[in-house]
Design an enzyme around this catalytic site. Structure first.
Site, PDB file in Angstrom:
ATOM      1  N   GLU A  32       0.829  -1.215   0.000  1.00 32.49           N
ATOM      2  CA  GLU A  32       0.000   0.000   0.000  1.00 32.49           C
ATOM      3  C   GLU A  32       0.858   1.257   0.000  1.00 32.49           C
ATOM      4  OE1 GLU A  32      -3.124   0.105  -1.120  1.00 32.49           O
ATOM      5  OE2 GLU A  32      -3.810  -1.114   0.560  1.00 32.49           O
ATOM      6  N   SER A  66     -25.943   8.676 -15.384  1.00 29.60           N
ATOM      7  CA  SER A  66     -25.442   7.801 -14.322  1.00 29.60           C
ATOM      8  C   SER A  66     -26.494   7.692 -13.222  1.00 29.60           C
ATOM      9  CB  SER A  66     -24.151   8.365 -13.735  1.00 29.60           C
ATOM     10  OG  SER A  66     -23.848   7.657 -12.551  1.00 29.60           O
ATOM     11  N   ALA A 124     -14.974   4.606  -1.053  1.00 26.90           N
ATOM     12  CA  ALA A 124     -14.814   3.513  -0.077  1.00 26.90           C
ATOM     13  C   ALA A 124     -13.444   2.853  -0.188  1.00 26.90           C
ATOM     14  CB  ALA A 124     -15.916   2.479  -0.267  1.00 26.90           C
ATOM     15  N   GLY A 125     -12.547   3.470  -0.959  1.00 22.06           N
ATOM     16  CA  GLY A 125     -11.203   2.903  -1.096  1.00 22.06           C
ATOM     17  C   GLY A 125     -11.187   1.681  -2.000  1.00 22.06           C
ATOM     18  N   LEU A 126     -12.186   1.553  -2.857  1.00 21.66           N
ATOM     19  CA  LEU A 126     -12.277   0.366  -3.719  1.00 21.66           C
ATOM     20  C   LEU A 126     -12.049   0.714  -5.183  1.00 21.66           C
ATOM     21  CD1 LEU A 126     -15.372  -1.243  -1.944  1.00 21.66           C
ATOM     22  CD2 LEU A 126     -12.948  -1.766  -1.596  1.00 21.66           C
ATOM     23  N   SER A 129     -13.150   5.347  -8.960  1.00 16.63           N
ATOM     24  CA  SER A 129     -12.840   6.300 -10.037  1.00 16.63           C
ATOM     25  C   SER A 129     -12.016   5.643 -11.141  1.00 16.63           C
ATOM     26  CB  SER A 129     -12.143   7.550  -9.500  1.00 16.63           C
ATOM     27  OG  SER A 129     -10.890   7.235  -8.967  1.00 16.63           O
ATOM     28  N   ASP A 173      -4.270   0.821  -9.472  1.00 15.56           N
ATOM     29  CA  ASP A 173      -5.711   0.647  -9.650  1.00 15.56           C
ATOM     30  C   ASP A 173      -6.066   0.380 -11.105  1.00 15.56           C
ATOM     31  OD1 ASP A 173      -5.657   1.247  -7.005  1.00 15.56           O
ATOM     32  OD2 ASP A 173      -6.467   3.272  -7.209  1.00 15.56           O
ATOM     33  N   TYR A 223      -2.742  13.008  -0.124  1.00 12.94           N
ATOM     34  CA  TYR A 223      -2.080  11.971  -0.915  1.00 12.94           C
ATOM     35  C   TYR A 223      -0.882  12.572  -1.660  1.00 12.94           C
ATOM     36  CZ  TYR A 223      -1.591   8.051  -4.173  1.00 12.94           C
ATOM     37  OH  TYR A 223      -1.098   6.994  -4.895  1.00 12.94           O
TER      38      TYR A 223
HETATM   39  C1  GLA Z   1      -5.035   4.955  -4.285  1.00 14.11           C
HETATM   40  C2  GLA Z   1      -4.196   5.241  -5.529  1.00 14.11           C
HETATM   41  C3  GLA Z   1      -3.257   4.071  -5.841  1.00 14.11           C
HETATM   42  C4  GLA Z   1      -2.459   3.660  -4.610  1.00 14.11           C
HETATM   43  C5  GLA Z   1      -3.365   3.487  -3.399  1.00 14.11           C
HETATM   44  C6  GLA Z   1      -2.608   3.236  -2.134  1.00 14.11           C
HETATM   45  O1  GLA Z   1      -5.908   3.897  -4.543  1.00 14.11           O
HETATM   46  O2  GLA Z   1      -5.020   5.454  -6.651  1.00 14.11           O
HETATM   47  O3  GLA Z   1      -2.413   4.418  -6.911  1.00 14.11           O
HETATM   48  O4  GLA Z   1      -1.441   4.565  -4.347  1.00 14.11           O
HETATM   49  O5  GLA Z   1      -4.193   4.627  -3.197  1.00 14.11           O
HETATM   50  O6  GLA Z   1      -1.860   2.071  -2.230  1.00 14.11           O
END
Ligand code: GLA
Length: 389
Positions: A32, A66, A124-126, A129, A173, A223
């Site tokens: 991560e 959408s 939600a961190g999934l 986008s 991602d 970030y």
């Molecule tokens: C987001 C970013 C990824 C990665 C993660 C953390 O999802 O889009 O590129 O850096 O955070 O691992």
């Protein structure tokens, strides 16, 4: 979902869709916040994602609806007005992707009506986008038969995040959403943009996903600031070793050079990156060799590093991680960027708790938010859907 999205399409455009597409969300098992520094990551795509229903138009305009943004209604996009606009929300992603086709020298001359529906929660961190941008890139490529291939589509989707939306995110991602293989996690070398598929054995393992429902956006999550600090550290270490990316430093080299770097808070970030990269490689080996206790141990260490060194965890995530550990998880950690979002807990299949009622009640009482809990499965990357779904 097919009937649902087809009915939505018909309602807004008065015709049936001709094609359907799907882009999955993802969880990251480990590795991560290192994909911007050339590290190794181990994500897998999950069964929840974003769907598109598409039909051709006779003119050259693009209309998009959408389901997640019903108030915005059907939006029309034309090729001569693709600039970013503050007030158009999700449409910026579509316009951004369309811009990248122009940059590749591809003319989008087949107008389309597009309906979007999703069972992937946003924020939600999934990776909702990246799923969305790849979905749009993939369908535009497919309908026009450009056959740009996954490398280019990944680059285009990243361009939208990096340049259009000004987020200095890494490649993880987009890469997993483009290349995921059903039943597998991908060990991705983010420097070389290469991967190895490793089976995720669902006869032995169960992966539980818990969404804190604490939304985060990367823009307000510092970030970019962390990425910038890592870049500075990379320049520093470059003076001592011929590295291209921070993750070119292995643990021993880093230990030998550590004292040359004086800024202690910045050093914590670097330390996370170097050790997380090492852990992710070892964890991928453990997954491959079916040493799940070892894999779980690395996942635990990863979370602790994100909590204390990289400092992207929040109370909600720490609580869920601790609870799952005490319920017997092999390993538990936040997944994705952190600052809210989701966590994952890896269980031996035979040892998954019968229910999570107590955990849920405690969570909702403590944090005053709902908790979503689901089991996730590794699925294939973005594709056109045939038949029922
Ligand atoms: C987001 C970013 C990824 C990665 C993660 C953390 O999802 O889009 O590129 O850096 O955070 O691992």
């Amino acid at each position: 979902m097919k009937e649902h999205i087809a009915a939505l399409h018909k309602k807004h455009y008065e015709r049936n869709p001709e094609w359907f597409y799907f882009a999955p969300g993802r969880v990251n098992l480990i590795g991560e916040h290192i994909d911007h520094s050339g590290g190794t990551v181990l994500p897998m795509a999950i069964q929840h994602g974003i769907y598109a229903a598409v039909s051709p138009r006779i003119d050259q305009s693009f209309r998009v609806f959408s389901e997640e943004f019903p108030k915005e209604g059907v939006q029309t996009i034309t090729l001569d007005a693709l600039d970013y606009q503050d007030d158009v929300g999700f449409l910026n992603y579509v316009k951004g992707v369309m811009t990248t086709f122009g940059r590749e020298g591809c003319r989008l001359d087949r107008g389309l009506d597009i309906t979007i529906a999703s069972d992937l929660p946003a924020g939600a961190g999934l990776s909702s986008s990246a799923a969305f941008t790849l979905l749009v890139a993939y369908l535009l490529d497919d309908v026009h038969r450009f056959q740009l291939g996954s490398r280019k589509l990944i680059r285009m989707a990243r361009y939208v995040e990096n340049v259009y939306l000004r987020l200095n995110t890494g490649i993880m991602d987009q890469y997993i959403i483009a290349n995921a293989k059903a039943g597998h996690a991908l060990k991705i070398d983010t420097k070389l943009a290469e991967h190895e598929a490793i089976p995720f054995n669902e006869d032995a393992l169960t992966l539980i996903l818990m969404n804190t429902n604490k939304k985060r956006t990367l823009l307000d999550s510092n970030y970019n600031k962390r990425v910038r600090k890592l870049k500075e550290a990379e320049w520093h270490f470059e003076r001592y070793r011929p590295i291209e990316k921070l993750c070119d430093l292995d643990v021993d080299t880093f230990k030998a050079l550590r004292d040359t770097f004086k800024n202690q808070s910045q050093l914590k970030l670097v330390e996370h990156v170097i050790f997380e990269n090492d852990r992710a490689k070892k964890a991928a080996k453990a997954l491959k060799e079916e040493d799940y206790a070892m894999l779980g141990m690395f996942m635990d260490q990863s979370h602790d590093s994100l909590r204390y060194l990289y400092e992207v965890s929040v109370d909600e995530l720490d609580f869920l991680v601790e609870q799952n550990r005490s319920l017997g998880a092999l390993g538990a950690r936040l997944t994705g960027a952190g600052f809210g979002g989701s966590m994952i807990a890896l269980y031996e299949k035979a040892k998954v708790p019968n229910n999570f009622d107590r955990l849920r009640t405690d969570y909702e009482r403590l944090f005053n938010r709902e908790l979503d809990i689901r089991t996730v499965h590794p699925v294939a990357g973005v594709h056109r859907l045939e038949g029922a779904f």
